[in-house]
Design an enzyme around this catalytic site. Sequence first.
Site, PDB file in Angstrom:
ATOM      1  N   HIS A 178     -40.145  23.631 -11.255  1.00  0.00           N
ATOM      2  CA  HIS A 178     -40.120  22.888 -12.536  1.00  0.00           C
ATOM      3  C   HIS A 178     -39.336  23.652 -13.608  1.00  0.00           C
ATOM      4  O   HIS A 178     -39.620  23.519 -14.793  1.00  0.00           O
ATOM      5  CB  HIS A 178     -41.534  22.618 -13.063  1.00  0.00           C
ATOM      6  CG  HIS A 178     -42.490  22.114 -12.033  1.00  0.00           C
ATOM      7  ND1 HIS A 178     -42.634  20.774 -11.741  1.00  0.00           N
ATOM      8  CD2 HIS A 178     -43.334  22.762 -11.177  1.00  0.00           C
ATOM      9  CE1 HIS A 178     -43.541  20.629 -10.780  1.00  0.00           C
ATOM     10  NE2 HIS A 178     -43.969  21.824 -10.404  1.00  0.00           N
ATOM     11  N   GLU A 182     -19.064  22.997 -14.913  1.00  0.00           N
ATOM     12  CA  GLU A 182     -19.336  21.674 -15.483  1.00  0.00           C
ATOM     13  C   GLU A 182     -18.457  20.605 -14.841  1.00  0.00           C
ATOM     14  O   GLU A 182     -18.910  19.490 -14.566  1.00  0.00           O
ATOM     15  CB  GLU A 182     -19.118  21.698 -17.003  1.00  0.00           C
ATOM     16  CG  GLU A 182     -20.197  22.484 -17.713  1.00  0.00           C
ATOM     17  CD  GLU A 182     -19.960  22.630 -19.213  1.00  0.00           C
ATOM     18  OE1 GLU A 182     -20.873  23.085 -19.888  1.00  0.00           O
ATOM     19  OE2 GLU A 182     -18.856  22.294 -19.699  1.00  0.00           O
ATOM     20  N   SER A 211       0.818  -1.218   0.000  1.00  0.00           N
ATOM     21  CA  SER A 211       0.000   0.000   0.000  1.00  0.00           C
ATOM     22  C   SER A 211       0.850   1.267   0.000  1.00  0.00           C
ATOM     23  O   SER A 211       0.325   2.376   0.086  1.00  0.00           O
ATOM     24  CB  SER A 211      -0.934   0.001   1.215  1.00  0.00           C
ATOM     25  OG  SER A 211      -0.209  -0.214   2.404  1.00  0.00           O
ATOM     26  N   SER A 252     -13.297  27.742 -26.975  1.00  0.00           N
ATOM     27  CA  SER A 252     -13.390  26.566 -27.838  1.00  0.00           C
ATOM     28  C   SER A 252     -12.262  26.628 -28.864  1.00  0.00           C
ATOM     29  O   SER A 252     -11.857  27.707 -29.286  1.00  0.00           O
ATOM     30  CB  SER A 252     -14.738  26.574 -28.549  1.00  0.00           C
ATOM     31  OG  SER A 252     -14.662  25.840 -29.754  1.00  0.00           O
ATOM     32  N   LYS A 311     -17.182  31.269 -28.372  1.00  0.00           N
ATOM     33  CA  LYS A 311     -17.517  30.532 -27.146  1.00  0.00           C
ATOM     34  C   LYS A 311     -16.781  30.996 -25.896  1.00  0.00           C
ATOM     35  O   LYS A 311     -15.603  31.329 -25.943  1.00  0.00           O
ATOM     36  CB  LYS A 311     -17.162  29.051 -27.353  1.00  0.00           C
ATOM     37  CG  LYS A 311     -18.154  28.350 -28.214  1.00  0.00           C
ATOM     38  CD  LYS A 311     -19.206  27.692 -27.370  1.00  0.00           C
ATOM     39  CE  LYS A 311     -20.064  26.810 -28.257  1.00  0.00           C
ATOM     40  NZ  LYS A 311     -20.626  25.719 -27.528  1.00  0.00           N
TER      41      LYS A 311
HETATM   42  N1  ARG Z   1      -1.532  -1.439   4.799  1.00  0.00           N
HETATM   43  C1  ARG Z   1      -2.431  -1.928   5.764  1.00  0.00           C
HETATM   44  C2  ARG Z   1      -3.761  -1.201   5.659  1.00  0.00           C
HETATM   45  O1  ARG Z   1      -3.771  -0.202   5.068  1.00  0.00           O
HETATM   46  C3  ARG Z   1      -1.897  -1.724   7.138  1.00  0.00           C
HETATM   47  C4  ARG Z   1      -2.403  -2.683   8.164  1.00  0.00           C
HETATM   48  C5  ARG Z   1      -1.771  -4.004   7.973  1.00  0.00           C
HETATM   49  N2  ARG Z   1      -2.219  -4.936   8.924  1.00  0.00           N
HETATM   50  C6  ARG Z   1      -2.224  -6.244   8.695  1.00  0.00           C
HETATM   51  N3  ARG Z   1      -2.661  -7.020   9.608  1.00  0.00           N
HETATM   52  N4  ARG Z   1      -1.815  -6.717   7.565  1.00  0.00           N
HETATM   53  O2  ARG Z   1      -4.784  -1.618   6.114  1.00  0.00           O
END
Ligand code: ARG
Length: 472
Positions: free
Chosen positions: A156, A290, A23, A277, A283
């Site tokens: 409306h 948007e 992560s 544009s 334009k």
């Molecule tokens: N990267 C993990 C998360 O975001 C951290 C926690 C990891 N814990 C575990 N038991 N693997 O959730």
Amino acid sequence: MAQLWGGRFTKETDQLVYQFNASITFDQKFYRQDIEGSIAHVAMLHKQGILTKDEQDQIIEGLTGIREDIENGTLQITEEYEDIHSFVEANLTERIGEAGKKLHTGRSRNDQVALDMRLYTRLEVLYVDELVNDLLKVILKIMEEHLDTYMPGFTHLQKAQPITLAHHMGAYFEMFKRDRLRLKDIYHRMNYCPLGAGALAGTTYPLDRAYTAKLMGFDGPTLNSIDSVADRDYVIEFLSALSTIMMHLSRFSEEVIIWNTNEYQFVEIDDAYSTGSSIMPQKKNPDIAELVRGKTGRVYGALMSILTTMKGLPLAYNKDMQEDKELTFDAIDTVKGCLALFTGMLDTMKFNQARMEQSAKGGFTNATDAADYLVGKGVPFRDAHGIVGRLVLYCIDHQKSLDDMTIEEYQAINPVFDEDIYDAISLETCVNKRLTTGAPGREAMQSVIEACKNYLAHDWQDEDKEERKKDE
Ligand code: ARG
């Protein structure tokens, strides 16, 4: 690959598995919170006699150094680590040696990540709240300037009754005010510290959880260690509040887009907030409005995603929960960007008062008032309704508004009409007779504006800070 958990394993993790599991590419976003949490944890471990003063000092110095080096660019967060927690810990041990290995005493990554995510979102709640507050200030400024700018109110998308621009803006003031109230509630509900919950069942070390909670400005520790690591309700609540903010911004954007059309010409978006544009030189497009409208779907998507991720998870931590981050971060950044840009666009937008007033005059927005006039002269309402219906038909046939009919024309339809009809159906009268609380009449609006000012003068974030000072 650098992992915290190699001991039990006899084989290397497959490269694809490693990448799928990691992560670090996104949780590096909260490196500051990770370090802040570790510093509080270590200070507590020392206070409880679990670490010596020297160990505490070395670790805190090491962690502070890591933060500085990340910030001045000498330390790169690299993907060879699984997550930000591993990165910081490994780097710490590299810097200070043996003492670094003691940082994780009495802690699990489960309570660590729960803390980091909470610290991160807690701060973002405050940033978003400030941006909504900035928007409210601009809305209030427009309200004060346009108490007498008449425009049609719609139902409306058909012209219904005359209102003022101040009144229309006041509707958005209330919406965004409620958005802030939601953020304030969420902040207070989430402000409890999960650190010390360990993997799920607390620890055997004599941790002082109230102490770490206080060090990091929480109102106290969470009261169930399983819940502490399993809870992501606050993320869901925050995304729900963000979705509501986007819904409000999107409706507002839609109106700006309509009002900016050549057909309406109620507003002109400043050049700085429009785009052209590549082919059509005439334009000037309302792209910001948007885009805000368009990005709303993305924020709703983040909310649906986390709701769905959480719905089937047995207690306590499951790896699914790692999915709480990317879309949440994206949603927060998206909403902050939209709020800042929308506020800038609104602040620089020009309102075409003459055009709005002209539009309010057409479309028979004063027909109800013409009927009320007849009622004032003793005509029963049901008959008055019919008479004004005939007036409207006459006007449509002759391409006129009620205001441009001559007195002879009026009297030909019904002799009860007199010169005072013009005053009775003027925009000014129609609007300013509406004086119930929340209505567009000048005096009613003025007292609402006072209430709005009073609301802005009492900022809950400042009041919270004052309270905290008193506690110390
Ligand atoms: N990267 C993990 C998360 O975001 C951290 C926690 C990891 N814990 C575990 N038991 N693997 O959730």
